[in-house]
Every structure is written in C-alpha cells, then in structure tokens.
Design an enzyme around this catalytic site. Structure first.
Site, PDB file in Angstrom:
ATOM      1  N   PRO A 129      23.101  41.342  55.664  1.00  0.00           N
ATOM      2  CG  PRO A 129      21.907  40.081  57.385  1.00  0.00           C
ATOM      3  CD  PRO A 129      22.636  40.084  55.975  1.00  0.00           C
ATOM      4  CB  ILE A 160      15.567  40.043  48.972  1.00  0.00           C
ATOM      5  CG1 ILE A 160      17.235  39.817  49.395  1.00  0.00           C
ATOM      6  CG2 ILE A 160      15.710  39.699  47.565  1.00  0.00           C
ATOM      7  CD1 ILE A 160      18.089  40.535  49.012  1.00  0.00           C
ATOM      8  CB  THR A 161      13.172  44.682  45.861  1.00  0.00           C
ATOM      9  OG1 THR A 161      13.529  45.672  46.632  1.00  0.00           O
ATOM     10  CG2 THR A 161      11.980  44.866  45.146  1.00  0.00           C
ATOM     11  NE  ARG A 246      24.654  51.947  40.629  1.00  0.00           N
ATOM     12  CZ  ARG A 246      25.795  51.448  41.017  1.00  0.00           C
ATOM     13  NH1 ARG A 246      26.926  51.582  40.369  1.00  0.00           N
ATOM     14  NH2 ARG A 246      26.117  50.822  42.293  1.00  0.00           N
ATOM     15  CD  GLN A 282       9.666  86.831  41.386  1.00  0.00           C
ATOM     16  OE1 GLN A 282      10.160  87.275  42.295  1.00  0.00           O
ATOM     17  NE2 GLN A 282       9.948  87.338  40.169  1.00  0.00           N
ATOM     18  CD  GLU A 366      18.824  48.751  41.238  1.00  0.00           C
ATOM     19  OE1 GLU A 366      19.510  48.906  40.107  1.00  0.00           O
ATOM     20  OE2 GLU A 366      17.826  48.370  41.098  1.00  0.00           O
TER      21      GLU A 366
HETATM   22  C1  FAD Z   1      13.654  49.186  50.238  1.00  0.00           C
HETATM   23  C2  FAD Z   1      14.920  48.506  50.064  1.00  0.00           C
HETATM   24  C3  FAD Z   1      14.957  47.534  48.911  1.00  0.00           C
HETATM   25  C4  FAD Z   1      16.200  47.042  48.564  1.00  0.00           C
HETATM   26  N1  FAD Z   1      16.215  46.076  47.497  1.00  0.00           N
HETATM   27  C5  FAD Z   1      17.485  45.086  47.260  1.00  0.00           C
HETATM   28  C6  FAD Z   1      17.344  44.140  46.496  1.00  0.00           C
HETATM   29  O1  FAD Z   1      16.433  43.980  45.895  1.00  0.00           O
HETATM   30  N2  FAD Z   1      18.436  43.417  46.611  1.00  0.00           N
HETATM   31  C7  FAD Z   1      19.584  43.895  47.118  1.00  0.00           C
HETATM   32  O2  FAD Z   1      20.733  43.207  47.062  1.00  0.00           O
HETATM   33  N3  FAD Z   1      19.642  44.844  47.874  1.00  0.00           N
HETATM   34  C8  FAD Z   1      18.754  45.569  48.166  1.00  0.00           C
HETATM   35  N4  FAD Z   1      18.650  46.662  48.756  1.00  0.00           N
HETATM   36  C9  FAD Z   1      19.893  46.974  49.599  1.00  0.00           C
HETATM   37  C10 FAD Z   1      20.470  48.394  49.333  1.00  0.00           C
HETATM   38  O3  FAD Z   1      20.971  48.187  48.078  1.00  0.00           O
HETATM   39  C11 FAD Z   1      21.247  48.653  50.316  1.00  0.00           C
HETATM   40  O4  FAD Z   1      20.764  49.285  51.343  1.00  0.00           O
HETATM   41  C12 FAD Z   1      22.197  49.989  49.794  1.00  0.00           C
HETATM   42  O5  FAD Z   1      23.340  49.566  48.902  1.00  0.00           O
HETATM   43  C13 FAD Z   1      23.162  50.491  50.830  1.00  0.00           C
HETATM   44  O6  FAD Z   1      23.942  49.432  51.853  1.00  0.00           O
HETATM   45  P1  FAD Z   1      23.778  49.521  53.255  1.00  0.00           P
HETATM   46  O7  FAD Z   1      22.349  49.603  53.752  1.00  0.00           O
HETATM   47  O8  FAD Z   1      24.400  48.233  53.876  1.00  0.00           O
HETATM   48  O9  FAD Z   1      24.426  50.834  53.998  1.00  0.00           O
HETATM   49  P2  FAD Z   1      25.983  50.964  54.050  1.00  0.00           P
HETATM   50  O10 FAD Z   1      26.635  50.373  53.257  1.00  0.00           O
HETATM   51  O11 FAD Z   1      26.178  50.558  55.602  1.00  0.00           O
HETATM   52  O12 FAD Z   1      26.116  52.328  54.289  1.00  0.00           O
HETATM   53  C14 FAD Z   1      25.773  53.300  55.243  1.00  0.00           C
HETATM   54  C15 FAD Z   1      26.387  54.701  55.075  1.00  0.00           C
HETATM   55  O13 FAD Z   1      27.512  54.785  54.704  1.00  0.00           O
HETATM   56  C16 FAD Z   1      27.686  55.211  53.618  1.00  0.00           C
HETATM   57  N5  FAD Z   1      28.874  54.609  52.852  1.00  0.00           N
HETATM   58  C17 FAD Z   1      29.311  53.332  52.767  1.00  0.00           C
HETATM   59  N6  FAD Z   1      30.391  53.276  52.080  1.00  0.00           N
HETATM   60  C18 FAD Z   1      30.897  53.994  51.854  1.00  0.00           C
HETATM   61  C19 FAD Z   1      31.948  54.630  51.042  1.00  0.00           C
HETATM   62  N7  FAD Z   1      33.130  53.834  50.521  1.00  0.00           N
HETATM   63  N8  FAD Z   1      31.982  56.042  50.786  1.00  0.00           N
HETATM   64  C20 FAD Z   1      31.217  56.943  51.271  1.00  0.00           C
HETATM   65  N9  FAD Z   1      30.246  56.641  51.857  1.00  0.00           N
HETATM   66  C21 FAD Z   1      30.094  55.304  52.093  1.00  0.00           C
HETATM   67  C22 FAD Z   1      26.664  54.840  52.751  1.00  0.00           C
HETATM   68  O14 FAD Z   1      26.453  55.976  51.424  1.00  0.00           O
HETATM   69  C23 FAD Z   1      25.510  55.364  53.600  1.00  0.00           C
HETATM   70  O15 FAD Z   1      25.305  56.702  53.435  1.00  0.00           O
HETATM   71  C24 FAD Z   1      17.518  47.505  49.193  1.00  0.00           C
HETATM   72  C25 FAD Z   1      17.436  48.369  50.287  1.00  0.00           C
HETATM   73  C26 FAD Z   1      16.389  48.889  50.723  1.00  0.00           C
HETATM   74  C27 FAD Z   1      16.438  49.952  51.892  1.00  0.00           C
END
Ligand code: FAD
Length: 387
Positions: A129, A160-161, A246, A282, A366
C-alpha cells in the site's frame, strides 16, 4: 544480424495462439469484462497448449519455446482478451521465470512444473500500500525464527494480480529492514496458507476479468526451504524478473493496440459519411497510418528485447524502451480508435472503449512510464560514461 522473419516454430506458436484466442477468448471477452468475471475455464485450456509456461524448458513442464514465441503468443491472447493476457503474463513472466532462474531443484519440482503446465496459477507479490515504484522500501517483514527453521511473515501486499485465484505466490519481504533494498528476500509459497488473508477484488478501470487483491500476511510461517536464493537477494530477483516481465507487458500492449487498430480499419471501410466510406477521408487515413506505424515500431522494439533476453545478454534498457513505447502507443492508438468510431467508440456495443480502458494499465504496472524513462535514462547516461 537483423532478421525480420519469424522462424517456422514462432509462426506455429503465433498461429496456435491466434486460433485459440479467436475461438475461446474473443467471443466472450466483452461479457467477462462487463461482469468482471475471471475466465477460469478458458485459462484452464491454456495449460495443455503450453501458453502458461511458454519459455519454460520442457524438463520443467513448459513448452520450451523462446522469448519471441512468448511475445507473439502474448500479442495474440491480449488482442482477443487483455485480461487473459494479464493472467498469462503474470504466470509466465513473474512467477515461472523467477522460480526457473533462482529456484533450487525441489522448488522447481514443487512449484514451477505445475505452474508451467497450467495446473496451478501464480501470483507475484512485490507492491505494498505504501510503495509501488519504490519497491526497495518494502515494509512487509520475514523474521527468521530462533531455531532457524522458518520465517514469520507480516505485512500487506497490494494490487496482486491473480491473488484471489492463485495457488502459488512469489513473495518479497524484508529479512533485514536496516539494509533497505539489500535486506529484501524472495520466497515462493503455496496458497491458501494459514495466516494469509486474500483481500476483496479491486474494482478496476480495465482488465476487469483479471483478479486483483491485497494479500495480508499475519504471522505466516514459511519454512526456510521456501526462500528463493539467498537472504538479501530479493531486490535483485525482483528487478531481474521485472526486466523480463516488461517484455510481456510490451507484447500485451501490442495486442491491445492491434485490436483497436484492426477494429478501426474495418470500421473505416464500412462507415459512410458525406456519401463515402470514412476511410477515404485523409483525416481518418492519417490516424490509421499513425496507428500502423506505432504498432510496427513497438513490435520491433519488443522483438529486440526478446532476442537479447534469449541471447542471455543484458536487456534492461531495451525491455524498458519496448514497454514504454508499446504501452504509450496502445493508449494513443485506442484513443484515436474511439475518434475513428465517433459516437460508436464511446459505447460498450463496440470493442474500442474496452481496448481504451485495457490499454491504460500497461502504462502503470511492472513500472510506470516514468520509471521506464528513469531506467532508460540511467542506462544511456551510463553507456556514455556518465555517473
Ligand atoms: C491492476 C493492477 C495490477 C497490478 N499487479 C501487480 C502485481 O501482480 N504485483 C505487484 O507487486 N504489483 C502489482 N501492481 C502494482 C503496480 O506495479 C504499481 O501500481 C506501480 O508500480 C506503481 O506504483 P504505485 O501505484 O505505488 O505508484 P507510486 O509509486 O506511488 O507512483 C505515483 C506516481 O509517481 C510517479 N513516480 C514515483 N516515483 C517516481 C520517480 N522516482 N520518478 C518519477 N516519477 C515517479 C509514478 O510514475 C506515478 O506517476 C498492479 C497495479 C495495478 C493497478
């Protein structure tokens, strides 16, 4: 050598995946999406076809194909049903792959072989979270018991997918919080397991037929034999796994983008305005041209990353480029597809509104697009001898 032709084997895999996807997924994808229904029966048919362990060696229950075969199969599955693409990519890239690369013989026997055969389903628990992009800040802990026989896991994993449907989990938890990312360790364990609660299904914008939930660990005991690699290897295992993942997401984005493009092309040829098919305008032709060009460029980037992975050379930058470009292209293509469809693009009766919603996730999971740009930038600067 640059070769733009698929091998006979890759064509065979693509055609098999396409036939399956068009028969077993495409006719039902809209209903599954509407009902947020996990396509369990269709997924069960994918195991015997080798689609749940495409690049896992046959010795470990997989199909034994290469990563390009995985890409073409993912594209076909995702073009028909992006949710099924998500389910497939997590099983192949995020759970089979790390157990194949970092698991010992007993772990491979117990967890990899059934997952690669599609007899069990995997999930990958890294995000929490409080941290997604900053995965090294994991708060979930795995404390070694005093007698050294097992770990006790506490914490919550988010998003978690496959979580609600999985039998196997690749988990990341800190065995030494003082060491930050160097203190993270990886584990592989079965579900259900005592002390683990699977949270409610997340209600999502897209890929609604894939299941997503929290996993809440409350004093979950994992024998030491469930640890993947050594203590402290977890962050490295996660990053290496995501490099491969990825490529799978790039292929998923390709599939979604292609489905939106093909629907647009067909519609443009049939829909008339001002006494002629809109394909003669076009303004519409340019949209189709941009879509086709983006798709080809995304596919070439994805194939390059896949080929490098198979050559066992570093492909971190190339995988990030493929995922970044393919995912942003899928969103752009689906957005323009809605424009080609006009009002019909905005309603559920036609598929492009689903493609538009499904495409968006490929820019987030990812590693978000911002994180891909970060990875690419770090690598290009390093290549130029910078810090
Ligand atoms: C439908 C779904 C399925 C998923 N499945 C899985 C799974 O199976 N397993 C798993 O472990 N996770 C899973 N995830 C989690 C997913 O990988 C994360 O949501 C994602 O990596 C972003 O993390 P966060 O949501 O905490 O966003 P945050 O890290 O809070 O980011 C918020 C914003 O800040 C930006 N940001 C953060 N740090 C930086 C930086 N250093 N530089 C520039 N910009 C930055 C981000 O790009 C984003 O725009 C899933 C998410 C979703 C929505």
């Amino acid at each position: 050598m640059v070769d733009f032709e698929l091998s006979e084997e890759q064509v065979m895999v693509r055609d098999m995946a396409r036939a399956f996807a068009q028969r077993e997924l495409a006719p039902f994808a809209a209903a599954w999406d509407r009902e947020s229904r996990f396509p369990a029966a269709a997924v069960a048919k994918m195991g015997p076809l080798g689609l749940m362990g495409v690049f896992v060696p046959t010795d470990w229950g997989g199909a034994g194909f290469d990563t390009v075969s995985y890409v073409v199969a993912m594209e076909e599955i995702s073009a028909a049903c992006a949710s099924t693409g998500t389910i497939m990519s997590v099983n192949n890239s995020l759970t089979c792959d790390p157990v194949l690369k970092f698991g010992d013989q007993a772990q491979k026997q117990r967890f990899l072989a059934p997952m690669a055969q599609g007899k069990t389903l995997g999930c990958f628990a890294l995000s929490e979270p409080g941290n997604g992009s900053d995965a090294g800040a994991a708060k979930c802990t795995a404390r070694l018991s005093e007698d050294g026989s097992h770990y006790v896991v506490n914490g919550t994993k988010n998003w978690i997918t496959n979580g609600p449907d999985a039998d196997t989990c690749v988990l990341f938890a800190s065995t030494n919080p003082d060491l930050k990312n160097k203190g993270i360790s990886a584990f592989v364990h079965e579900l259900p397991i005592e002390g683990l609660t699977v949270g409610a299904h997340e209600r999502k914008l897209g890929i609604k037929a894939s299941s997503t939930s929290q996993l809440v660990y409350d004093n979950v005991k994992l024998p030491v034999s469930r640890r993947l690699g050594q203590e402290g290897d977890g962050f490295k295992i996660a990053m290496s796994t995501l490099d491969g993942g990825r490529i799978g997401i790039a292929a998923q984005a390709l599939g979604i983008g292609r489905a939106a493009y093909e629907a647009s092309l067909k519609y443009a040829l049939e829909r008339e305005a001002f006494g002629q098919p809109i394909s003669r305008l076009q303004a519409i032709q340019f949209k189709l041209a941009d879509m086709a060009t983006r798709l080809d460029a995304a596919r070439l980037l994805t194939f390059r990353a896949a080929i490098l992975k198979d050559r066992k050379v570093r492909f971190t930058k190339e995988a990030a480029m493929a995922k970044l470009y393919a995912s942003e292209s899928a969103s752009a293509i689906a957005n323009q597809a809605i424009q080609v469809f006009g009002g019909n693009g905005y309603v559920e009766d036609f598929p492009v509104e689903r493609h538009f919603r499904d495409a968006r996730i490929t820019e987030i999971y990812e590693g978000t697009s911002e994180i891909q740009r970060l990875v690419i930038a770090v690598n290009v600067i390093k290549e130029l001898g910078g810090a």
